[in-house]
Design a protein around this motif. Structure first.
Motif, PDB file in Angstrom:
ATOM      1  N   MET A 170       2.323   5.524  -9.168  1.00  0.00           N
ATOM      2  CA  MET A 170       2.271   4.226  -8.498  1.00  0.00           C
ATOM      3  C   MET A 170       3.521   4.024  -7.670  1.00  0.00           C
ATOM      4  O   MET A 170       4.613   4.463  -8.050  1.00  0.00           O
ATOM      5  CB  MET A 170       2.078   3.101  -9.524  1.00  0.00           C
ATOM      6  CG  MET A 170       3.031   3.138 -10.691  1.00  0.00           C
ATOM      7  SD  MET A 170       2.472   2.151 -12.122  1.00  0.00           S
ATOM      8  CE  MET A 170       1.279   3.262 -12.871  1.00  0.00           C
ATOM      9  N   GLU A 171       3.341   3.363  -6.524  1.00  0.00           N
ATOM     10  CA  GLU A 171       4.424   3.205  -5.574  1.00  0.00           C
ATOM     11  C   GLU A 171       4.556   1.752  -5.158  1.00  0.00           C
ATOM     12  O   GLU A 171       3.549   1.068  -4.921  1.00  0.00           O
ATOM     13  CB  GLU A 171       4.172   4.079  -4.341  1.00  0.00           C
ATOM     14  CG  GLU A 171       5.273   4.054  -3.309  1.00  0.00           C
ATOM     15  CD  GLU A 171       5.004   5.020  -2.164  1.00  0.00           C
ATOM     16  OE1 GLU A 171       5.980   5.474  -1.551  1.00  0.00           O
ATOM     17  OE2 GLU A 171       3.820   5.323  -1.905  1.00  0.00           O
ATOM     18  N   ALA A 172       5.792   1.273  -5.064  1.00  0.00           N
ATOM     19  CA  ALA A 172       6.047  -0.111  -4.664  1.00  0.00           C
ATOM     20  C   ALA A 172       5.680  -0.322  -3.207  1.00  0.00           C
ATOM     21  O   ALA A 172       5.911   0.537  -2.361  1.00  0.00           O
ATOM     22  CB  ALA A 172       7.509  -0.456  -4.892  1.00  0.00           C
ATOM     23  N   ALA A 173       5.103  -1.500  -2.930  1.00  0.00           N
ATOM     24  CA  ALA A 173       4.768  -1.891  -1.562  1.00  0.00           C
ATOM     25  C   ALA A 173       5.036  -3.387  -1.433  1.00  0.00           C
ATOM     26  O   ALA A 173       4.112  -4.198  -1.411  1.00  0.00           O
ATOM     27  CB  ALA A 173       3.317  -1.562  -1.242  1.00  0.00           C
ATOM     28  N   VAL A 177       1.818  -3.165  -5.699  1.00  0.00           N
ATOM     29  CA  VAL A 177       1.962  -1.784  -6.143  1.00  0.00           C
ATOM     30  C   VAL A 177       0.729  -1.026  -5.693  1.00  0.00           C
ATOM     31  O   VAL A 177      -0.402  -1.494  -5.873  1.00  0.00           O
ATOM     32  CB  VAL A 177       2.100  -1.696  -7.676  1.00  0.00           C
ATOM     33  CG1 VAL A 177       1.982  -0.249  -8.144  1.00  0.00           C
ATOM     34  CG2 VAL A 177       3.426  -2.276  -8.122  1.00  0.00           C
ATOM     35  N   GLU A 178       0.946   0.128  -5.085  1.00  0.00           N
ATOM     36  CA  GLU A 178      -0.161   0.984  -4.677  1.00  0.00           C
ATOM     37  C   GLU A 178      -0.440   1.965  -5.799  1.00  0.00           C
ATOM     38  O   GLU A 178       0.403   2.800  -6.131  1.00  0.00           O
ATOM     39  CB  GLU A 178       0.170   1.732  -3.391  1.00  0.00           C
ATOM     40  CG  GLU A 178      -1.024   2.462  -2.795  1.00  0.00           C
ATOM     41  CD  GLU A 178      -0.724   3.058  -1.431  1.00  0.00           C
ATOM     42  OE1 GLU A 178      -1.306   2.583  -0.432  1.00  0.00           O
ATOM     43  OE2 GLU A 178       0.086   3.994  -1.374  1.00  0.00           O
ATOM     44  N   LEU A 179      -1.605   1.838  -6.405  1.00  0.00           N
ATOM     45  CA  LEU A 179      -2.000   2.713  -7.511  1.00  0.00           C
ATOM     46  C   LEU A 179      -2.647   3.958  -6.936  1.00  0.00           C
ATOM     47  O   LEU A 179      -3.642   3.866  -6.213  1.00  0.00           O
ATOM     48  CB  LEU A 179      -2.979   1.982  -8.439  1.00  0.00           C
ATOM     49  CG  LEU A 179      -2.523   0.598  -8.948  1.00  0.00           C
ATOM     50  CD1 LEU A 179      -3.637  -0.067  -9.717  1.00  0.00           C
ATOM     51  CD2 LEU A 179      -1.272   0.731  -9.811  1.00  0.00           C
ATOM     52  N   LEU A 192       6.642  -3.634  -8.954  1.00  0.00           N
ATOM     53  CA  LEU A 192       6.736  -2.425  -9.771  1.00  0.00           C
ATOM     54  C   LEU A 192       7.551  -2.676 -11.035  1.00  0.00           C
ATOM     55  O   LEU A 192       7.184  -2.201 -12.126  1.00  0.00           O
ATOM     56  CB  LEU A 192       7.354  -1.295  -8.947  1.00  0.00           C
ATOM     57  CG  LEU A 192       7.235   0.111  -9.535  1.00  0.00           C
ATOM     58  CD1 LEU A 192       5.787   0.571  -9.552  1.00  0.00           C
ATOM     59  CD2 LEU A 192       8.069   1.101  -8.717  1.00  0.00           C
ATOM     60  N   SER A 193       8.626  -3.430 -10.919  1.00  0.00           N
ATOM     61  CA  SER A 193       9.473  -3.704 -12.085  1.00  0.00           C
ATOM     62  C   SER A 193       8.735  -4.515 -13.130  1.00  0.00           C
ATOM     63  O   SER A 193       8.865  -4.271 -14.340  1.00  0.00           O
ATOM     64  CB  SER A 193      10.755  -4.432 -11.658  1.00  0.00           C
ATOM     65  OG  SER A 193      11.549  -3.601 -10.847  1.00  0.00           O
ATOM     66  N   ARG A 194       7.944  -5.482 -12.691  1.00  0.00           N
ATOM     67  CA  ARG A 194       7.179  -6.289 -13.642  1.00  0.00           C
ATOM     68  C   ARG A 194       6.113  -5.440 -14.331  1.00  0.00           C
ATOM     69  O   ARG A 194       5.904  -5.547 -15.541  1.00  0.00           O
ATOM     70  CB  ARG A 194       6.527  -7.473 -12.940  1.00  0.00           C
ATOM     71  CG  ARG A 194       5.866  -8.461 -13.905  1.00  0.00           C
ATOM     72  CD  ARG A 194       5.087  -9.518 -13.164  1.00  0.00           C
ATOM     73  NE  ARG A 194       5.929 -10.242 -12.228  1.00  0.00           N
ATOM     74  CZ  ARG A 194       5.453 -11.121 -11.347  1.00  0.00           C
ATOM     75  NH1 ARG A 194       4.150 -11.337 -11.284  1.00  0.00           N
ATOM     76  NH2 ARG A 194       6.264 -11.742 -10.534  1.00  0.00           N
ATOM     77  N   SER A 210      11.191   2.933  -6.202  1.00  0.00           N
ATOM     78  CA  SER A 210       9.884   2.609  -5.621  1.00  0.00           C
ATOM     79  C   SER A 210       8.736   3.409  -6.222  1.00  0.00           C
ATOM     80  O   SER A 210       7.630   3.356  -5.696  1.00  0.00           O
ATOM     81  CB  SER A 210       9.917   2.840  -4.102  1.00  0.00           C
ATOM     82  OG  SER A 210      10.149   4.215  -3.821  1.00  0.00           O
ATOM     83  N   ALA A 211       8.968   4.130  -7.330  1.00  0.00           N
ATOM     84  CA  ALA A 211       7.885   4.972  -7.859  1.00  0.00           C
ATOM     85  C   ALA A 211       7.961   5.141  -9.369  1.00  0.00           C
ATOM     86  O   ALA A 211       9.033   5.322  -9.948  1.00  0.00           O
ATOM     87  CB  ALA A 211       7.900   6.348  -7.195  1.00  0.00           C
ATOM     88  N   ILE A 212       6.795   5.069 -10.002  1.00  0.00           N
ATOM     89  CA  ILE A 212       6.603   5.384 -11.418  1.00  0.00           C
ATOM     90  C   ILE A 212       5.506   6.443 -11.492  1.00  0.00           C
ATOM     91  O   ILE A 212       4.477   6.323 -10.824  1.00  0.00           O
ATOM     92  CB  ILE A 212       6.204   4.141 -12.233  1.00  0.00           C
ATOM     93  CG1 ILE A 212       7.345   3.117 -12.251  1.00  0.00           C
ATOM     94  CG2 ILE A 212       5.822   4.521 -13.662  1.00  0.00           C
ATOM     95  CD1 ILE A 212       6.983   1.810 -12.946  1.00  0.00           C
TER      96      ILE A 212
END
Length: 255
Positions: A170-173, A177-179, A192-194, A210-212
């Motif tokens: 997943m990437e922050a936008a 978040v873009e899954l 993303l942090s939440r 920006s990524a998990i």
């Protein structure tokens, strides 16, 4: 066109009046009944004409029985009425509603925000999404596991349940978040942090601000010429790894 019948539940009379006047500006809507308590709302919904109520504007903080308690009860219905929570100060509840695709109104709300809420409800009713909404409501209202297993992703008139086990990374936008799934991408309104706060750390690893990434997706780690790093994922993607999270990624690969 048949009017959309709404139930207003608020223990404070000014709150009920404000909602009644706001709805009066929208010809497609009709206030079926106003209630000052969850008990009165329960009785109204159980009345013969209560089955035609499609939307409930539900205050959260009420004496004797909270709006959340009534929501948990309504969640048991196969096709519950759409619930629009109303809150004056409960920031934690607002965050939860956003994550679980349940709409809310933060007092005092403006005309534009109110119109957006009504449009979401109208679109969902028009596309017969109440069964999907019921599943999303149950996911929020019923007791939650320690870590989330699914996300209820909302778009106009539609709610989709996405299993987190199907998310590769997943990437922050911005505030979204873009899954990244195997065959498509899904945009979900949450930071993303939440989202990370509710993910099992044994299954997901933060690799960049920006990524998990799902831990099992990390195949290798490579250093670039400029001293930065990239992780190669089993799905074929590559993700930047920042120095802050480098040790955690290396430890993962050594398991």
């Amino acid at each position: 066109m048949t009017a959309i019948r709404a139930l207003i539940v608020d223990d404070e009379e000014p709150g009920r009046i404000n909602l009644r006047y706001a709805l009066a500006e929208h010809a497609a809507w009709e206030v079926a009944v106003e209630c000052a308590s969850a008990a009165a709302a329960r009785a109204a919904l159980a009345a013969p004409d209560g089955h035609g109520i499609a939307v409930v504007f539900l205050d959260i903080q009420m004496p004797q029985e909270s709006g959340l308690a009534l929501a948990r009860e309504l969640a048991q219905r196969e096709e519950p009425p759409l619930i629009i929570f109303v809150t004056a100060y409960d920031a934690h509840a607002v965050e939860a509603f956003e994550v679980h695709a349940l709409d809310y109104l933060l007092k005092p709300f403006d005309d534009q925000r109110f119109a957006q809420t009504l449009e979401r409800a109208r679109a969902m009713l028009a596309q017969r999404q109440r069964a999907g909404y019921g599943a999303a409501l149950r996911a929020y209202a019923l007791p939650q596991p320690d870590y989330w297993r699914q996300l209820s992703v909302r778009s106009v008139g539609r709610i989709e349940s996405v299993q987190l086990e199907d998310v590769l990374w997943m990437e922050a936008a911005g505030n979204y978040v873009e899954l990244r799934l195997a065959t498509r991408r899904v945009l979900h309104r949450v930071t993303l942090s939440r989202l990370q706060q509710h993910l099992d750390p044994a299954c997901y690893v933060r690799v960049h601000r920006s990524a998990i990434v799902r831990a099992t997706q990390i195949a290798s780690l490579a250093a670039n010429g400029d001293g930065s790093y990239q992780a190669a994922l089993r799905c074929g993607d590559t993700v930047s790894v920042s120095e802050r999270y480098l040790a955690a990624v290396k430890a993962l690969l050594q398991r």
